[in-house]
Design an enzyme around this catalytic site. Sequence first.
Site, PDB file in Angstrom:
ATOM      1  N   ARG A 240       0.915  -1.126  -0.008  1.00 40.23           N
ATOM      2  CA  ARG A 240       0.018   0.124   0.044  1.00 40.23           C
ATOM      3  C   ARG A 240       0.997   1.239  -0.031  1.00 40.23           C
ATOM      4  O   ARG A 240       2.058   1.213   0.693  1.00 40.23           O
ATOM      5  CB  ARG A 240      -0.824  -0.066   1.433  1.00 40.23           C
ATOM      6  CG  ARG A 240      -2.249  -0.674   1.161  1.00 40.23           C
ATOM      7  CD  ARG A 240      -3.085   0.113   0.275  1.00 40.23           C
ATOM      8  NE  ARG A 240      -4.299  -0.696   0.164  1.00 40.23           N
ATOM      9  CZ  ARG A 240      -4.401  -1.929  -0.643  1.00 40.23           C
ATOM     10  NH1 ARG A 240      -3.617  -2.173  -1.445  1.00 40.23           N
ATOM     11  NH2 ARG A 240      -5.608  -2.621  -0.545  1.00 40.23           N
ATOM     12  N   GLU A 269      -2.039   7.947  -3.847  1.00 40.25           N
ATOM     13  CA  GLU A 269      -2.467   7.604  -5.421  1.00 40.25           C
ATOM     14  C   GLU A 269      -3.603   7.900  -5.801  1.00 40.25           C
ATOM     15  O   GLU A 269      -4.801   8.149  -4.904  1.00 40.25           O
ATOM     16  CB  GLU A 269      -2.036   6.131  -5.625  1.00 40.25           C
ATOM     17  CG  GLU A 269      -3.032   5.313  -4.706  1.00 40.25           C
ATOM     18  CD  GLU A 269      -2.533   3.610  -5.015  1.00 40.25           C
ATOM     19  OE1 GLU A 269      -1.414   3.551  -4.891  1.00 40.25           O
ATOM     20  OE2 GLU A 269      -3.297   2.816  -5.313  1.00 40.25           O
ATOM     21  N   HIS A 287      -0.719   0.607  -9.583  1.00 41.56           N
ATOM     22  CA  HIS A 287      -1.415  -0.409  -8.730  1.00 41.56           C
ATOM     23  C   HIS A 287      -2.100  -1.345  -9.535  1.00 41.56           C
ATOM     24  O   HIS A 287      -3.329  -1.666  -9.519  1.00 41.56           O
ATOM     25  CB  HIS A 287      -2.366   0.332  -7.865  1.00 41.56           C
ATOM     26  CG  HIS A 287      -2.803  -0.335  -6.487  1.00 41.56           C
ATOM     27  ND1 HIS A 287      -3.198   0.243  -5.434  1.00 41.56           N
ATOM     28  CD2 HIS A 287      -3.101  -1.457  -6.245  1.00 41.56           C
ATOM     29  CE1 HIS A 287      -3.679  -0.454  -4.667  1.00 41.56           C
ATOM     30  NE2 HIS A 287      -3.555  -1.801  -4.969  1.00 41.56           N
TER      31      HIS A 287
HETATM   32  C1  8YV Z   1      -7.011  -4.036  -5.518  1.00 39.89           C
HETATM   33  C2  8YV Z   1      -5.094  -4.488  -3.820  1.00 39.89           C
HETATM   34  O1  8YV Z   1      -7.850  -4.958  -4.822  1.00 39.89           O
HETATM   35  O2  8YV Z   1      -6.281  -6.501  -3.252  1.00 39.89           O
HETATM   36  C3  8YV Z   1      -5.861  -5.389  -2.812  1.00 39.89           C
HETATM   37  O3  8YV Z   1      -5.638  -4.987  -1.574  1.00 39.89           O
HETATM   38  O4  8YV Z   1      -4.648  -3.594  -3.577  1.00 39.89           O
HETATM   39  C4  8YV Z   1      -5.472  -4.704  -5.094  1.00 39.89           C
HETATM   40  O5  8YV Z   1      -5.621  -6.077  -5.453  1.00 39.89           O
HETATM   41  C5  8YV Z   1      -7.016  -3.947  -6.910  1.00 39.89           C
HETATM   42  O6  8YV Z   1      -6.412  -2.711  -7.509  1.00 39.89           O
HETATM   43  C6  8YV Z   1      -8.614  -3.580  -7.320  1.00 39.89           C
HETATM   44  O7  8YV Z   1      -8.839  -2.191  -6.880  1.00 39.89           O
END
Ligand code: 8YV
Length: 343
Positions: A240, A269, A287
């Site tokens: 993150r 972001e 991401h």
């Molecule tokens: C997002 C992610 O879910 O699963 C997570 O925590 O950061 C990613 O897989 C994906 O970018 C959809 O928003």
Amino acid sequence: MPTRPRVWVSRPTFDDVIARLEPHFEVTAEPKETKFGPTELAAKLADCDAAIVGLKERVGTAELAGAKRLRIVANLGVGYDNLDLAALGAAGIAASNTADVLNESVADYAWALLLGASRRMGAAERWLRAGEWRATEFKGWLGTDVRGRTLGILGMGRIGQAIARRAQGFGMPVLYHNRSRLPEAVERDCRARLVDKGTLLRESDCLMLVLPLTPATRHAIGAAELAHMKPTAVLVNVARGGIVDDAALAAALREGRLAAAGLDVFEGEPRVHPDLLALDNVLLSPHIASATTDTRRAMTAVAVDNVLACFGHGPHAGPPPNLLNPEALAAAGVIFPIHPKLT
Ligand code: 8YV
């Protein structure tokens, strides 16, 4: 007057997967990616019994104020720092995530970033596309091998473990730091050794960050931590934004105190710190670590399964399989499956 509970899906996903809800629910799926402000989000949540949301949707007390019929918020992600679990629990609303189905895709992507950053792939491609390629100098574009170097993993959940297993193919010893030690069998399988955070920072040639963002992990890698790392080290963040202090990282990369970085996530972001954008020794992506067709379909299916289960449908009828707040719901007297109040 609706006779079935309503599901709101906050973003376009996979229609054929979402269609599994249709025999049981009135489904409204947003046709395009939209950034909902708190007021718009509150209005959407007030009008549904179940919501399937993405990380852009920040769900807290204010957004839940009018959500009197809402029973579950199913997050399209394994990380759930966008959900205020305390607020959801207090309101008796279930929260679920998409744990596990994305482990392998994210682990692959972490390695792609590590190799790409170590071998300068982003900068080399920009150079080629800019028409700069006249000849390939024997001593041009020299990168760093990862083979045989020490891999460090900060946050050794299931994605961290999937990353560690891949290290064997590169002959890399693995160190990890985690809140708790892994069972011995898992450590053996991952060929990974638990160390304290200081040792991890000092000894890693490649450091992968795979920990959740919480108040305790914000800026887990800041100026002080970067100062302990080897100047030859490569840092990868697929977890993150906010876990790394991006300004401090940019300074370390610029001043040669860190060799390179591969980043899929950023503080604030989709904005990216301008100092990072100005550097050639950082490989950046928007991401997308879980973004393969199979994995994003599987994530959608998990969110759908959690909603179905919550309302007593499908093979998991009962508590949603990926429930994040069982204690709070038990304290609030919530019993699964839910019988919605249809109005
Ligand atoms: C997002 C992610 O879910 O699963 C997570 O925590 O950061 C990613 O897989 C994906 O970018 C959809 O928003």
